[in-house]
Scaffold this motif. Structure first.
Motif, PDB file in Angstrom:
ATOM      1  N   LEU A   7       0.837  -1.212   0.000  1.00 66.80           N
ATOM      2  CA  LEU A   7       0.000   0.000   0.000  1.00 66.80           C
ATOM      3  C   LEU A   7       0.866   1.255   0.000  1.00 66.80           C
ATOM      4  N   THR A   8       1.900   1.263   0.813  1.00 64.69           N
ATOM      5  CA  THR A   8       2.792   2.423   0.893  1.00 64.69           C
ATOM      6  C   THR A   8       3.516   2.640  -0.432  1.00 64.69           C
ATOM      7  N   LYS A   9       3.993   1.562  -1.020  1.00 63.34           N
ATOM      8  CA  LYS A   9       4.684   1.653  -2.312  1.00 63.34           C
ATOM      9  C   LYS A   9       3.730   2.169  -3.398  1.00 63.34           C
ATOM     10  N   LEU A  10       2.507   1.670  -3.411  1.00 63.82           N
ATOM     11  CA  LEU A  10       1.507   2.112  -4.387  1.00 63.82           C
ATOM     12  C   LEU A  10       1.183   3.592  -4.209  1.00 63.82           C
ATOM     13  N   GLN A  11       0.981   4.009  -2.970  1.00 64.18           N
ATOM     14  CA  GLN A  11       0.654   5.412  -2.686  1.00 64.18           C
ATOM     15  C   GLN A  11       1.823   6.318  -3.054  1.00 64.18           C
ATOM     16  N   ALA A  12       3.057   5.895  -2.761  1.00 62.15           N
ATOM     17  CA  ALA A  12       4.242   6.688  -3.092  1.00 62.15           C
ATOM     18  C   ALA A  12       4.405   6.824  -4.604  1.00 62.15           C
ATOM     19  N   ALA A  13       4.117   5.759  -5.348  1.00 57.82           N
ATOM     20  CA  ALA A  13       4.196   5.816  -6.816  1.00 57.82           C
ATOM     21  C   ALA A  13       3.154   6.773  -7.372  1.00 57.82           C
ATOM     22  N   GLN A  14       1.946   6.734  -6.819  1.00 56.43           N
ATOM     23  CA  GLN A  14       0.889   7.658  -7.258  1.00 56.43           C
ATOM     24  C   GLN A  14       1.298   9.101  -6.960  1.00 56.43           C
ATOM     25  N   GLY A  58      -4.498  19.197  -6.449  1.00 57.47           N
ATOM     26  CA  GLY A  58      -5.407  18.458  -5.578  1.00 57.47           C
ATOM     27  C   GLY A  58      -5.028  16.995  -5.391  1.00 57.47           C
ATOM     28  N   PRO A  59      -4.850  16.231  -6.489  1.00 55.20           N
ATOM     29  CA  PRO A  59      -4.454  14.832  -6.323  1.00 55.20           C
ATOM     30  C   PRO A  59      -3.125  14.677  -5.588  1.00 55.20           C
ATOM     31  N   THR A  60      -2.192  15.589  -5.828  1.00 57.47           N
ATOM     32  CA  THR A  60      -0.904  15.518  -5.146  1.00 57.47           C
ATOM     33  C   THR A  60      -1.108  15.615  -3.642  1.00 57.47           C
ATOM     34  N   ARG A  61      -1.939  16.539  -3.219  1.00 55.96           N
ATOM     35  CA  ARG A  61      -2.203  16.687  -1.776  1.00 55.96           C
ATOM     36  C   ARG A  61      -2.922  15.458  -1.224  1.00 55.96           C
ATOM     37  N   THR A  62      -3.822  14.884  -2.020  1.00 56.14           N
ATOM     38  CA  THR A  62      -4.536  13.678  -1.590  1.00 56.14           C
ATOM     39  C   THR A  62      -3.567  12.531  -1.375  1.00 56.14           C
ATOM     40  N   TYR A  63      -2.636  12.318  -2.317  1.00 56.23           N
ATOM     41  CA  TYR A  63      -1.656  11.232  -2.185  1.00 56.23           C
ATOM     42  C   TYR A  63      -0.693  11.487  -1.027  1.00 56.23           C
ATOM     43  N   GLU A  64      -0.309  12.752  -0.812  1.00 53.27           N
ATOM     44  CA  GLU A  64       0.555  13.077   0.318  1.00 53.27           C
ATOM     45  C   GLU A  64      -0.147  12.737   1.643  1.00 53.27           C
ATOM     46  N   ALA A  65      -1.416  13.124   1.746  1.00 52.85           N
ATOM     47  CA  ALA A  65      -2.189  12.839   2.959  1.00 52.85           C
ATOM     48  C   ALA A  65      -2.370  11.330   3.137  1.00 52.85           C
ATOM     49  N   GLY A  66      -2.607  10.614   2.035  1.00 53.68           N
ATOM     50  CA  GLY A  66      -2.773   9.164   2.107  1.00 53.68           C
ATOM     51  C   GLY A  66      -1.513   8.467   2.576  1.00 53.68           C
ATOM     52  N   LEU A  67      -0.377   8.920   2.085  1.00 52.81           N
ATOM     53  CA  LEU A  67       0.902   8.336   2.501  1.00 52.81           C
ATOM     54  C   LEU A  67       1.145   8.579   3.989  1.00 52.81           C
TER      55      LEU A  67
END
Length: 148
Positions: free
Chosen positions: A11-18, A61-70
């Protein structure tokens, strides 16, 4: 066999790639939208610059979403669970989900999972359920087969 350590790592690897992909798209957009400040500006260019700023927010927006998810993934307790809650792996009608952040389908240790957020409507139906429970979602009755 279900490994929560592997699940968290994937999950972490997937989120970091996104996140990397989103940052690259944002940077590419900004590079293409930058105007040459050595040239005089007319009203049309000023209007275009305003539009570019609004579009930049859309890409950011998506960048902030992925940062928050990570960041969220790093804080989640992925220890064993007996009830559906954040950090649980849940099997519903033969499909596996992991509660934490929303993701596309992904493979981990030979199983296919999909990440769901605690803000997802399906999580509201599942929260607190244990193996053997049934829940109703979208007009369907789903059976919780496993919670880990």
């Amino acid at each position: 066999m279900l490994s929560k350590t592997s699940l968290r790592a994937v999950l972490t690897k997937l989120q970091a790639a996104q996140l990397r992909q989103s940052r690259a798209a944002y940077a590419a957009y900004l590079a293409g939208a930058a105007r040459d400040r050595s040239e005089p500006t007319d009203h049309d260019q000023a209007s275009q610059a305003l539009g570019n700023a609004e579009l930049a927010e859309f890409f950011e927006g998506p960048t902030r979403t992925y940062e928050a998810g990570l960041k969220r993934l790093q804080a989640i307790d992925f220890g064993p669970k007996s009830r559906v809650q954040e950090g649980a792996a849940v099997q519903l009608d033969g499909r596996w989900y992991v509660v934490g952040v929303a993701t596309q389908a992904f493979e981990c240790d030979g199983l296919t999972y999909m990440g769901i957020s605690t803000e997802a409507p399906i999580y509201e139906a599942l929260e607190g359920a244990v193996a053997g429970d049934t829940v109703e979602y979208g007009g369907r009755v789903l059976r919780v087969q496993n919670v880990a």
